[in-house]
Design a protein around this motif. Structure first.
Motif, short mmCIF file in Angstrom:
data_model
loop_
_atom_site.label_atom_id
_atom_site.label_comp_id
_atom_site.label_asym_id
_atom_site.label_seq_id
_atom_site.Cartn_x
_atom_site.Cartn_y
_atom_site.Cartn_z
N ALA A 163 14.68 -0.85 0.91
CA ALA A 163 16.32 -1.57 0.46
C ALA A 163 16.34 -2.64 1.66
O ALA A 163 16.67 -3.90 1.69
CB ALA A 163 17.24 -0.77 0.41
N ILE A 164 16.07 -2.15 3.06
CA ILE A 164 16.34 -2.91 4.11
C ILE A 164 15.08 -3.94 4.23
O ILE A 164 15.41 -5.04 4.45
CB ILE A 164 16.19 -1.80 5.49
N LYS A 165 13.84 -3.83 3.98
CA LYS A 165 12.69 -4.64 3.86
C LYS A 165 12.99 -5.63 2.88
O LYS A 165 12.90 -6.98 3.07
CB LYS A 165 11.36 -3.82 3.92
N ALA A 166 13.68 -5.41 1.76
CA ALA A 166 14.06 -6.14 0.60
C ALA A 166 14.88 -7.09 1.06
O ALA A 166 14.95 -8.27 0.80
CB ALA A 166 14.38 -5.35 -0.72
N GLN A 167 16.20 -6.79 1.66
CA GLN A 167 17.10 -7.60 2.27
C GLN A 167 16.60 -8.44 3.27
O GLN A 167 16.94 -9.62 3.18
CB GLN A 167 18.13 -6.65 2.79
N ALA A 168 15.73 -7.79 4.14
CA ALA A 168 15.04 -8.90 5.15
C ALA A 168 14.32 -10.03 4.51
O ALA A 168 14.38 -11.05 4.98
CB ALA A 168 14.37 -8.24 6.16
N TYR A 169 13.50 -9.72 3.44
CA TYR A 169 12.61 -10.65 2.75
C TYR A 169 13.50 -11.72 2.22
O TYR A 169 13.23 -12.95 2.14
CB TYR A 169 11.86 -9.85 1.63
N ALA A 170 14.74 -11.36 1.73
CA ALA A 170 15.72 -12.15 0.93
C ALA A 170 16.29 -13.12 1.99
O ALA A 170 16.37 -14.41 1.93
CB ALA A 170 16.87 -11.47 0.27
N ILE A 171 16.56 -12.52 3.20
CA ILE A 171 17.24 -13.49 4.23
C ILE A 171 15.99 -14.30 4.71
O ILE A 171 16.46 -15.43 5.01
CB ILE A 171 17.59 -12.43 5.39
N GLU A 172 14.96 -14.13 4.84
CA GLU A 172 13.78 -14.86 5.27
C GLU A 172 13.69 -16.20 4.27
O GLU A 172 13.46 -17.32 5.01
CB GLU A 172 12.41 -14.57 5.45
N GLN A 173 13.80 -16.06 3.15
CA GLN A 173 13.65 -17.02 2.15
C GLN A 173 15.01 -17.91 2.29
O GLN A 173 14.70 -19.23 2.18
CB GLN A 173 13.55 -16.49 0.57
N ILE A 174 15.95 -17.48 2.50
CA ILE A 174 17.18 -18.37 2.70
C ILE A 174 16.95 -19.10 4.03
O ILE A 174 17.23 -20.34 4.05
CB ILE A 174 18.57 -17.49 2.69
N ALA A 194 2.98 -7.52 -1.05
CA ALA A 194 2.17 -6.41 0.01
C ALA A 194 1.82 -6.72 1.26
O ALA A 194 1.71 -7.80 1.60
CB ALA A 194 0.83 -6.12 -0.91
N ASN A 195 2.20 -5.93 2.22
CA ASN A 195 1.87 -6.14 3.53
C ASN A 195 2.50 -6.80 4.29
O ASN A 195 2.54 -7.17 5.64
CB ASN A 195 0.27 -6.40 3.91
N TRP A 196 3.68 -7.47 3.75
CA TRP A 196 4.91 -8.18 4.49
C TRP A 196 5.60 -7.57 5.26
O TRP A 196 6.01 -6.51 5.10
CB TRP A 196 5.46 -8.75 3.35
N GLN A 197 5.88 -8.22 6.53
CA GLN A 197 6.86 -7.57 7.45
C GLN A 197 7.50 -8.55 8.17
O GLN A 197 7.28 -9.72 8.33
CB GLN A 197 5.77 -7.01 8.56
N PRO A 198 8.87 -8.30 8.32
CA PRO A 198 9.84 -9.38 8.76
C PRO A 198 9.51 -9.37 10.33
O PRO A 198 9.04 -8.58 11.14
CB PRO A 198 11.12 -8.60 8.49
N SER A 199 9.84 -10.73 10.60
CA SER A 199 9.81 -11.21 12.01
C SER A 199 10.82 -10.60 12.91
O SER A 199 11.84 -10.17 12.41
CB SER A 199 9.43 -12.58 12.43
#
Length: 233
Positions: free
Chosen positions: A121-132, A188-193
């Motif tokens: 869930a934390i990673k999904a939220q970070a991915y959403a934040i990155e897109q915005i 897959a393999n995505w990691q937040p900066s």
């Protein structure tokens, strides 16, 4: 697309005690110098709110399990509360470490389990934040052009600025138009900066403070309980 350094520098200057953009009054035309809180603008965007709702549904099982384990963790920690003040201070923690209390190992194990459950869930939220965040510069450019802004500063960098100088609400509205929705399907393999992780922490602080203030406001608005009038003999 890389995230604008302007956004990250501005986000780093946002105070942890920042209010939600919804609490900021309507703004008049801004010209010249303006103030803005990029983190608040992102946190208050429709795309972020919708993503959070989707994450809560998609990962409900994980989040429910994590909450249950958190309760177990608190029960275990209560065993270390030797002075019974309902909290474990440094002295009590050090004593438990010196005595090699098995409770500490159990707590650490539960912490690992909670982190593992919350991670998707934390990673999904970070991915959403990155897109915005990737669209923030586009939204900011549009607001700058419309408001004829020459300089944007953090509100904390000024001793005084009128409400009309704050364009955070305008940035949120522009983000809603620029990026109406985002995906929570993490590649897959995505990691937040590190920048996104810092931005996520700031947003979580804003949400926690808003929730705390909402709870406090609800307590103050609740009618006081009155004792029933004594019955006559």
């Amino acid at each position: 697309m890389s995230i604008s350094k302007k956004l990250m520098l501005a986000a780093a200057a946002v105070a942890p005690m920042a209010l939600s953009a919804a609490a900021i009054p309507a703004h008049a035309q801004v010209s010249g110098i303006a103030t803005a809180e990029p983190t608040v603008a992102i946190a208050d965007s429709n795309a972020f709110k919708t993503a959070n709702q989707q994450i809560a549904t998609t990962y409900k099982s994980n989040l429910d399990q994590a909450r249950a384990k958190e309760q177990t963790r608190q029960t275990l920690l209560a065993q270390l509360d030797t002075n019974h003040d309902k909290q474990v201070d440094n002295a009590e923690l050090q004593k438990a470490q010196q005595e090699k209390s098995p409770v500490l190992k159990q707590v650490q194990q539960i912490d690992d389990e909670i982190n593992k459950l919350n991670d998707p869930a934390i990673k999904a939220q970070a991915y959403a934040i990155e897109q915005i965040a990737q669209k923030y510069q586009v939204a900011q450019d549009a607001v700058v052009a419309a408001k004829k802004v020459n300089v944007i500063l953090s509100p904390d960098s000024l001793l005084y600025a009128p409400d009309s100088a704050n364009i955070t609400d305008d940035l949120t509205k522009q983000l809603n138009a620029t990026v109406p929705s985002v995906s929570i399907a993490v590649p897959a393999n995505w990691q937040p900066s590190r920048q996104i992780m810092n931005l996520q922490k700031q947003i979580q602080q804003i949400q926690q403070i808003a929730a705390l203030r909402a709870a406090q406001q609800q307590q103050t608005t609740q009618p006081a309980k009155t004792s029933p009038a004594p019955k006559g003999r």
